[in-house]
Design a protein around this motif. Structure first.
Motif, PDB file in Angstrom:
ATOM      1  N   VAL A  65       0.871  -1.171   0.000  1.00 46.51           N
ATOM      2  CA  VAL A  65       0.000   0.000   0.000  1.00 46.51           C
ATOM      3  C   VAL A  65       0.910   1.223   0.000  1.00 46.51           C
ATOM      4  O   VAL A  65       1.621   1.486   0.966  1.00 46.51           O
ATOM      5  CB  VAL A  65      -0.945   0.010   1.214  1.00 46.51           C
ATOM      6  CG1 VAL A  65      -1.802   1.275   1.205  1.00 46.51           C
ATOM      7  CG2 VAL A  65      -1.823  -1.236   1.214  1.00 46.51           C
ATOM      8  N   ARG A  77      -0.066   4.501  -0.638  1.00 44.93           N
ATOM      9  CA  ARG A  77      -0.676   5.659   0.025  1.00 44.93           C
ATOM     10  C   ARG A  77      -2.169   5.452   0.186  1.00 44.93           C
ATOM     11  O   ARG A  77      -2.778   4.646  -0.523  1.00 44.93           O
ATOM     12  CB  ARG A  77      -0.375   6.952  -0.705  1.00 44.93           C
ATOM     13  CG  ARG A  77      -0.917   7.021  -2.120  1.00 44.93           C
ATOM     14  CD  ARG A  77      -0.475   8.273  -2.822  1.00 44.93           C
ATOM     15  NE  ARG A  77      -1.631   9.135  -3.014  1.00 44.93           N
ATOM     16  CZ  ARG A  77      -1.744  10.019  -3.973  1.00 44.93           C
ATOM     17  NH1 ARG A  77      -0.771  10.200  -4.827  1.00 44.93           N
ATOM     18  NH2 ARG A  77      -2.822  10.751  -4.095  1.00 44.93           N
ATOM     19  N   ILE A  78      -2.723   6.184   1.121  1.00 48.94           N
ATOM     20  CA  ILE A  78      -4.162   6.202   1.355  1.00 48.94           C
ATOM     21  C   ILE A  78      -4.672   7.539   0.829  1.00 48.94           C
ATOM     22  O   ILE A  78      -4.128   8.600   1.161  1.00 48.94           O
ATOM     23  CB  ILE A  78      -4.496   6.041   2.854  1.00 48.94           C
ATOM     24  CG1 ILE A  78      -3.913   4.733   3.406  1.00 48.94           C
ATOM     25  CG2 ILE A  78      -5.998   6.131   3.092  1.00 48.94           C
ATOM     26  CD1 ILE A  78      -4.426   3.464   2.754  1.00 48.94           C
ATOM     27  N   ALA A  86      -7.223   3.070  -1.386  1.00 50.79           N
ATOM     28  CA  ALA A  86      -5.869   2.606  -1.098  1.00 50.79           C
ATOM     29  C   ALA A  86      -5.176   2.424  -2.442  1.00 50.79           C
ATOM     30  O   ALA A  86      -5.715   1.752  -3.334  1.00 50.79           O
ATOM     31  CB  ALA A  86      -5.898   1.291  -0.333  1.00 50.79           C
ATOM     32  N   LYS A 101      -3.475   0.073   5.816  1.00 52.09           N
ATOM     33  CA  LYS A 101      -2.654   1.197   6.251  1.00 52.09           C
ATOM     34  C   LYS A 101      -1.514   1.381   5.264  1.00 52.09           C
ATOM     35  O   LYS A 101      -1.062   0.416   4.639  1.00 52.09           O
ATOM     36  CB  LYS A 101      -2.067   0.931   7.636  1.00 52.09           C
ATOM     37  CG  LYS A 101      -3.089   0.923   8.738  1.00 52.09           C
ATOM     38  CD  LYS A 101      -2.407   0.734  10.077  1.00 52.09           C
ATOM     39  CE  LYS A 101      -3.421   0.735  11.200  1.00 52.09           C
ATOM     40  NZ  LYS A 101      -2.762   0.572  12.511  1.00 52.09           N
ATOM     41  N   GLU A 102      -1.038   2.601   5.135  1.00 52.50           N
ATOM     42  CA  GLU A 102       0.096   2.885   4.263  1.00 52.50           C
ATOM     43  C   GLU A 102       1.293   2.031   4.681  1.00 52.50           C
ATOM     44  O   GLU A 102       1.586   1.886   5.865  1.00 52.50           O
ATOM     45  CB  GLU A 102       0.449   4.365   4.353  1.00 52.50           C
ATOM     46  CG  GLU A 102       1.412   4.812   3.281  1.00 52.50           C
ATOM     47  CD  GLU A 102       1.563   6.321   3.242  1.00 52.50           C
ATOM     48  OE1 GLU A 102       2.718   6.774   3.123  1.00 52.50           O
ATOM     49  OE2 GLU A 102       0.538   7.021   3.303  1.00 52.50           O
TER      50      GLU A 102
END
Length: 85
Positions: A18, A20-21, A33, A64-65
Motif C-alpha cells: 500500500v 498511500r491512502i 488505497a 494502512k500505508e
C-alpha cells in the motif's frame, strides 16, 4: 461426487505494498488505497481500490500505508486460452 470434478480458476498472485491512502475528494465518496504491484509493467504498477475489506468473521477493516498485500487475479475457466509451449 462420482464422475464430477471441481474446476479451479486459473490465477496468479503478485505481492504488493500500500503506497498511500487517498482521502475522498467529495463527501460521501469512499477512501481509496493505492497499491503498488511488484512485477507489473511500469505503467500498470499501481491500482486504486476502495479501502474497505471484510475479514472471514465479517468485520470491516482498512489498509494502512506501507502494508504488504497480495493481489490475486482469477480467470473464469471458460474465458481463457491454453498456453502453447
Amino acid at each position: 461426487m462420482k464422475g464430477k470434478y471441481m474446476k479451479e480458476k486459473p490465477s496468479v498472485t503478485l505481492p504488493g505494498t500500500v503506497g498511500r491512502i487517498i482521502k475522498p475528494s467529495e463527501p460521501g465518496q469512499p477512501e481509496k488505497a493505492q497499491i503498488e504491484i511488484e512485477g507489473a509493467d511500469d505503467m500498470y504498477r499501481e491500482i486504486r481500490i476502495e479501502n474497505s475489506l471484510t475479514t472471514e468473521t465479517g468485520k470491516e477493516v482498512r489498509l494502512k500505508e506501507g502494508a504488504d498485500v497480495d493481489v490475486t487475479v482469477e480467470a473464469n475457466p471458460e474465458k481463457k486460452d491454453a498456453k502453447n509451449k
